[in-house]
Write an enzyme that holds these catalytic residues in place. Structure first.
Site, PDB file in Angstrom:
ATOM      1  N   GLY A   1      61.044  67.450  45.490  1.00 39.29           N
ATOM      2  CA  GLY A   1      59.788  68.180  45.379  1.00 39.29           C
ATOM      3  C   GLY A   1      58.529  67.344  45.249  1.00 39.29           C
ATOM      4  O   GLY A   1      57.471  67.738  45.713  1.00 39.29           O
TER       5      GLY A   1
ATOM      6  N   ASP B   1      58.175  73.534  34.518  1.00 38.98           N
ATOM      7  CA  ASP B   1      58.382  74.960  34.318  1.00 38.98           C
ATOM      8  C   ASP B   1      58.906  75.152  32.887  1.00 38.98           C
ATOM      9  O   ASP B   1      58.112  75.238  31.952  1.00 38.98           O
ATOM     10  CB  ASP B   1      59.367  75.410  35.407  1.00 38.98           C
ATOM     11  CG  ASP B   1      59.605  76.897  35.460  1.00 38.98           C
ATOM     12  OD1 ASP B   1      58.714  77.654  35.063  1.00 38.98           O
ATOM     13  OD2 ASP B   1      60.690  77.310  35.908  1.00 38.98           O
TER      14      ASP B   1
ATOM     15  N   LYS C   1      53.496  75.351  34.490  1.00 39.81           N
ATOM     16  CA  LYS C   1      53.560  76.796  34.191  1.00 39.81           C
ATOM     17  C   LYS C   1      53.815  76.937  32.696  1.00 39.81           C
ATOM     18  O   LYS C   1      54.964  77.077  32.273  1.00 39.81           O
ATOM     19  CB  LYS C   1      54.782  77.403  34.911  1.00 39.81           C
ATOM     20  CG  LYS C   1      54.566  77.901  36.302  1.00 39.81           C
ATOM     21  CD  LYS C   1      55.853  78.639  36.712  1.00 39.81           C
ATOM     22  CE  LYS C   1      56.090  78.581  38.179  1.00 39.81           C
ATOM     23  NZ  LYS C   1      57.425  79.099  38.554  1.00 39.81           N
TER      24      LYS C   1
ATOM     25  N   PHE D   1      56.362  82.213  41.566  1.00 42.36           N
ATOM     26  CA  PHE D   1      57.209  81.252  42.268  1.00 42.36           C
ATOM     27  C   PHE D   1      56.400  80.636  43.403  1.00 42.36           C
ATOM     28  O   PHE D   1      55.998  81.337  44.334  1.00 42.36           O
ATOM     29  CB  PHE D   1      58.473  81.923  42.802  1.00 42.36           C
ATOM     30  CG  PHE D   1      59.448  80.910  43.336  1.00 42.36           C
ATOM     31  CD1 PHE D   1      60.285  80.219  42.471  1.00 42.36           C
ATOM     32  CD2 PHE D   1      59.497  80.619  44.687  1.00 42.36           C
ATOM     33  CE1 PHE D   1      61.159  79.249  42.950  1.00 42.36           C
ATOM     34  CE2 PHE D   1      60.368  79.650  45.177  1.00 42.36           C
ATOM     35  CZ  PHE D   1      61.204  78.978  44.314  1.00 42.36           C
ATOM     36  N   VAL D   2      56.150  79.348  43.297  1.00 42.79           N
ATOM     37  CA  VAL D   2      55.292  78.694  44.287  1.00 42.79           C
ATOM     38  C   VAL D   2      56.098  77.851  45.276  1.00 42.79           C
ATOM     39  O   VAL D   2      57.191  77.362  44.952  1.00 42.79           O
ATOM     40  CB  VAL D   2      54.204  77.818  43.608  1.00 42.79           C
ATOM     41  CG1 VAL D   2      53.154  78.682  42.946  1.00 42.79           C
ATOM     42  CG2 VAL D   2      54.804  76.859  42.595  1.00 42.79           C
TER      43      VAL D   2
ATOM     44  N   ARG E   1      58.713  73.301  52.298  1.00 40.55           N
ATOM     45  CA  ARG E   1      58.226  72.073  51.652  1.00 40.55           C
ATOM     46  C   ARG E   1      57.072  71.462  52.441  1.00 40.55           C
ATOM     47  O   ARG E   1      56.218  70.783  51.884  1.00 40.55           O
ATOM     48  CB  ARG E   1      59.348  71.029  51.578  1.00 40.55           C
ATOM     49  CG  ARG E   1      60.473  71.378  50.610  1.00 40.55           C
ATOM     50  CD  ARG E   1      61.333  70.140  50.370  1.00 40.55           C
ATOM     51  NE  ARG E   1      62.647  70.436  49.822  1.00 40.55           N
ATOM     52  CZ  ARG E   1      62.905  70.562  48.533  1.00 40.55           C
ATOM     53  NH1 ARG E   1      61.932  70.454  47.642  1.00 40.55           N
ATOM     54  NH2 ARG E   1      64.123  70.809  48.115  1.00 40.55           N
TER      55      ARG E   1
HETATM   56  P1  5GP Z   1      62.135  72.869  34.645  1.00 33.80           P
HETATM   57  O1  5GP Z   1      63.286  72.031  34.197  1.00 33.80           O
HETATM   58  O2  5GP Z   1      60.796  72.413  34.128  1.00 33.80           O
HETATM   59  O3  5GP Z   1      62.386  74.332  34.351  1.00 33.80           O
HETATM   60  O4  5GP Z   1      62.175  72.852  36.198  1.00 33.80           O
HETATM   61  C1  5GP Z   1      61.530  71.981  36.994  1.00 33.80           C
HETATM   62  C2  5GP Z   1      62.055  72.140  38.406  1.00 33.80           C
HETATM   63  O5  5GP Z   1      62.297  73.522  38.751  1.00 33.80           O
HETATM   64  C3  5GP Z   1      60.991  71.692  39.368  1.00 33.80           C
HETATM   65  O6  5GP Z   1      61.086  70.308  39.601  1.00 33.80           O
HETATM   66  C4  5GP Z   1      61.284  72.531  40.593  1.00 33.80           C
HETATM   67  O7  5GP Z   1      62.265  71.894  41.381  1.00 33.80           O
HETATM   68  C5  5GP Z   1      61.844  73.822  40.053  1.00 33.80           C
HETATM   69  N1  5GP Z   1      60.809  74.885  39.985  1.00 33.80           N
HETATM   70  C6  5GP Z   1      60.266  75.411  38.876  1.00 33.80           C
HETATM   71  N2  5GP Z   1      59.340  76.343  39.175  1.00 33.80           N
HETATM   72  C7  5GP Z   1      59.308  76.425  40.526  1.00 33.80           C
HETATM   73  C8  5GP Z   1      58.529  77.206  41.464  1.00 33.80           C
HETATM   74  O8  5GP Z   1      57.675  78.046  41.132  1.00 33.80           O
HETATM   75  N3  5GP Z   1      58.771  76.982  42.782  1.00 33.80           N
HETATM   76  C9  5GP Z   1      59.698  76.074  43.223  1.00 33.80           C
HETATM   77  N4  5GP Z   1      59.832  75.949  44.537  1.00 33.80           N
HETATM   78  N5  5GP Z   1      60.433  75.324  42.372  1.00 33.80           N
HETATM   79  C10 5GP Z   1      60.245  75.494  41.039  1.00 33.80           C
END
Ligand code: 5GP
Length: 177
Positions: free
Chosen positions: A45, A104, A132, A153-154, A166
């Site tokens: 990402g 996130d 977020k 969700f982006v 992507r």
């Molecule tokens: P965390 O461990 O902070 O919950 O997750 C981080 C990972 O979740 C990010 O690196 C990404 O790969 C995925 N992710 C979280 N929110 C989104 C979103 O809104 N869109 C997308 N495409 N991936 C997300």
């Protein structure tokens, strides 16, 4: 009509994105004067962000890539993270800046900070393009952040939906979300 226009609305357009990345580059350039900086980009990402950010930093930096995947119990991440691609160089004595697409729940970054911290770098800081905060499960100190966004969700600019989208040059939201 571009391939994505039926499915994706723009959240952060290309100009806004690039202008903010240039600002982050200026800030990081100032903060890391005289330091041995290594950017650690988290695949897949952060790759688009990593390359634009690196070009906006006026320092002789190096960069590495690390791949991680989170286990999901249903739609929620469980916080269990697996390394799918490890760094190729030691971080001992380096000033490490982790470059992430989005924070996130914060669980992935918490894992990364523990893992990278154990490799004896001189320092570890965090740079994320998006945050977020409404979804945070653990507190992660973010040193550089591009944009704070609401809980949508982006996709785009590295972020995927089923590995697609992507390559959009902006941050979008799925119309169905
Ligand atoms: P965390 O461990 O902070 O919950 O997750 C981080 C990972 O979740 C990010 O690196 C990404 O790969 C995925 N992710 C979280 N929110 C989104 C979103 O809104 N869109 C997308 N495409 N991936 C997300």
């Amino acid at each position: 009509m571009a391939f994505y226009e039926r499915d994706v609305d723009t959240m952060i357009d290309t100009d806004t994105l690039q202008a903010r990345i240039r600002e982050l580059g200026v800030e990081i350039t100032k903060d890391y004067q005289g330091k041995d900086l290594t950017l650690v980009g988290i695949m897949k990402g952060s790759v688009f962000f990593l390359t634009d950010l690196a070009k906006a930093i006026d320092l002789p930096l190096t960069f590495e890539l690390m791949g991680v995947s989170s286990y999901h119990g249903g739609t929620e991440t469980t916080g269990e993270v697996r390394i799918t691609h490890d760094l190729t160089k030691p971080l001992h004595g380096k000033h490490v800046l982790v470059v992430e697409d989005i924070i996130d729940t914060g669980l992935t970054m918490k894992f990364l900070l523990e893992n990278l911290g154990a490799r004896h770098p001189a320092s570890v800081k965090v740079c994320t393009l998006l945050e977020k905060p409404s979804r945070a499960k653990v507190k992660v100190a973010i040193d550089y952040k591009g944009f704070v966004i609401e809980d949508r969700f982006v996709v785009g600019y590295g972020l995927d939906w089923g590995e697609k989208y992507r390559n959009l040059p902006f941050i979008g939201v799925m119309k169905a979300d």
